[in-house]
Design a protein around this motif. Structure first.
Motif, PDB file in Angstrom:
ATOM      1  N   TRP A 221       0.733  -1.125   0.090  1.00 40.36           N
ATOM      2  CA  TRP A 221       0.116   0.016   0.087  1.00 40.36           C
ATOM      3  C   TRP A 221       0.848   1.266   0.123  1.00 40.36           C
ATOM      4  O   TRP A 221       0.608   2.098  -0.624  1.00 40.36           O
ATOM      5  CB  TRP A 221      -1.017  -0.197   1.217  1.00 40.36           C
TER       6      TRP A 221
ATOM      7  N   ARG B 226       1.122   4.009  -2.793  1.00 37.78           N
ATOM      8  CA  ARG B 226       0.787   5.617  -2.417  1.00 37.78           C
ATOM      9  C   ARG B 226       1.971   6.173  -3.185  1.00 37.78           C
ATOM     10  O   ARG B 226       1.498   7.169  -3.692  1.00 37.78           O
ATOM     11  CB  ARG B 226       0.753   5.554  -1.128  1.00 37.78           C
TER      12      ARG B 226
ATOM     13  N   TYR C  54      -6.466   5.730  -3.189  1.00 40.56           N
ATOM     14  CA  TYR C  54      -5.855   5.275  -1.534  1.00 40.56           C
ATOM     15  C   TYR C  54      -6.975   4.497  -1.075  1.00 40.56           C
ATOM     16  O   TYR C  54      -6.726   3.303  -0.536  1.00 40.56           O
ATOM     17  CB  TYR C  54      -5.550   6.495  -0.906  1.00 40.56           C
TER      18      TYR C  54
ATOM     19  N   PHE D 266      -7.646   0.913  -2.616  1.00 42.86           N
ATOM     20  CA  PHE D 266      -6.642  -0.021  -2.406  1.00 42.86           C
ATOM     21  C   PHE D 266      -6.517  -0.544  -0.998  1.00 42.86           C
ATOM     22  O   PHE D 266      -6.293  -1.575  -0.375  1.00 42.86           O
ATOM     23  CB  PHE D 266      -5.252   0.397  -2.826  1.00 42.86           C
ATOM     24  N   GLY D 267      -6.785   0.594   0.072  1.00 42.55           N
ATOM     25  CA  GLY D 267      -6.775   0.309   1.498  1.00 42.55           C
ATOM     26  C   GLY D 267      -7.925  -0.528   1.891  1.00 42.55           C
ATOM     27  O   GLY D 267      -7.777  -1.785   2.430  1.00 42.55           O
TER      28      GLY D 267
ATOM     29  N   TYR E 207      -6.738  -4.069   0.319  1.00 43.68           N
ATOM     30  CA  TYR E 207      -6.015  -4.848   1.046  1.00 43.68           C
ATOM     31  C   TYR E 207      -6.393  -5.029   2.519  1.00 43.68           C
ATOM     32  O   TYR E 207      -5.984  -6.163   3.228  1.00 43.68           O
ATOM     33  CB  TYR E 207      -4.664  -4.002   1.433  1.00 43.68           C
TER      34      TYR E 207
END
Lengths: 114, 231
Positions: free
Chosen positions: A71, A75, A92, A95-96, A99
């Motif tokens: 991550w 970023r 962000y 994908f946060g 994950y």
């Protein structure tokens, strides 16, 4: 003399990326050795590797480290290439969440073997 | 000898073009700058900067066959022909090979490239031990030719916010100086996701520096000092 200070950010994530790399660098050879000791590995033996709580925890920490590492790297790429702020923040977050989902899924798999 | 040179006058040309030149020049022992001067002799409309012609002033940083270098110290022998000469990448072109370095100098100015020492001035000079002076080797030699910063992809993507290797090398030079008293202030300024942490150690800067300096190592040193301070 703090008048011209930077955002005082960046160092924390940069350090976390290195710390997570250390976790991965410790876990991978240790796990390879652990698996080698228990060879030959059929399906039952492979499942058996993850029975001890300590292995479950170590593996979960490894996966968390890998996802955090990914991550933070992502970023960096997004800061470099995606200059539209709204889009970048959305990516962000997306994908946060992805994950975080992967981490929960990994936990479910690890504790589902018992 | 064949050269292809970038030509652009923003005031009259709609877009840049490459112009071919042939100059009669024995390549051996000659530098790219000699070829440019030969072109200038036959076409005085070509604009480029040069001054000391020996790699000290840093005026003639150019993109030669795709690699940033000083024209005055880049030998013609060994260069693939036609030799393509373009201005330094990612900076506004004023004319032909002359670029606007304002952004580069703004970053340089931002790191306060001068000693900050609030002690009363000594009678003669602020002394350093030979060891303290040796710490500055590899940092003070920069001639600000902008070859490194304009070769840096992180600078290309964020030219306004990432300070770039040249300015960061200078930041490191004054952080390292034993006579400077503003280390904390300097580190505060640099602790920023853009100013410093856009560097991903791509190391193009190290590759192109005509003085053989290592900005990536200097940036690494700044990061190490930030970590030391934080932990």
């Amino acid at each position: 003399m703090r008048t011209v200070a930077g955002a005082r950010r960046g160092l924390d994530l940069w350090l976390w990326q290195r710390a997570s790399a250390v976790v991965m660098a410790l876990y991978l050879p240790a796990f390879a050795l652990y698996a080698a000791i228990h060879a030959p590995l059929d399906y039952t033996a492979w499942r058996g590797l993850f029975d001890p709580l300590i292995v479950k925890l170590a593996t979960l920490i490894f996966i968390a480290a890998a996802l955090l590492h990914a991550w933070i790297g992502l970023r960096e790429i997004l800061i470099d290439y995606v200059h539209v702020l709204g889009l970048r923040l959305a990516l962000y977050l997306a994908f946060g969440l992805l994950y975080a989902g992967c981490l929960l899924w990994a936990a479910a798999i690890l504790w589902g073997t018992a | 000898m064949h050269l292809r040179v970038y030509r652009y006058n923003p005031e009259t040309d709609a877009k840049p073009r490459m112009q071919d030149y042939t100059v009669a020049l024995e390549a051996r022992g000659k530098m790219v700058l000699d070829a440019l001067l030969a072109i200038k002799a036959q076409d005085d409309s070509l604009a480029f900067r040069r001054s000391c012609r020996e790699g000290v002033c840093g005026s003639d940083g150019l993109n030669i066959n795709g690699i940033n270098a000083l024209a005055c110290v880049t030998p013609l022998t060994g260069l693939r022909q036609p030799i393509e000469i373009r201005p330094l990448p990612r900076l506004p072109v004023i004319r032909d090979l002359v670029v606007d370095l304002s952004q580069f100098y703004r970053h340089y100015r931002a790191v306060k490239p001068y000693l900050i020492n609030l002690d009363p001035e000594p009678e003669r000079e602020r002394l350093q031990s030979p060891a303290e002076r040796a710490e500055l080797d590899g940092l003070y030699e920069c001639i600000l030719c902008a070859c490194c910063t304009t070769a840096c992809p992180s600078f290309w993507w964020n030219p306004k916010r990432f300070l770039g290797p040249a300015a960061l090398l200078q930041a490191c030079r004054f952080i390292t100086d034993s006579r400077d008293q503003a280390t904390e202030e300097r580190l505060d300024f640099l602790e920023d996701p853009y100013r410093l942490f856009r560097c991903h150690a791509i190391m193009n800067c190290v590759e192109v520096c005509p003085k053989g300096l290592n900005p990536t190592a200097a940036i690494g040193k700044i990061k190490a000092l930030l970590v030391k301070r934080a932990l």
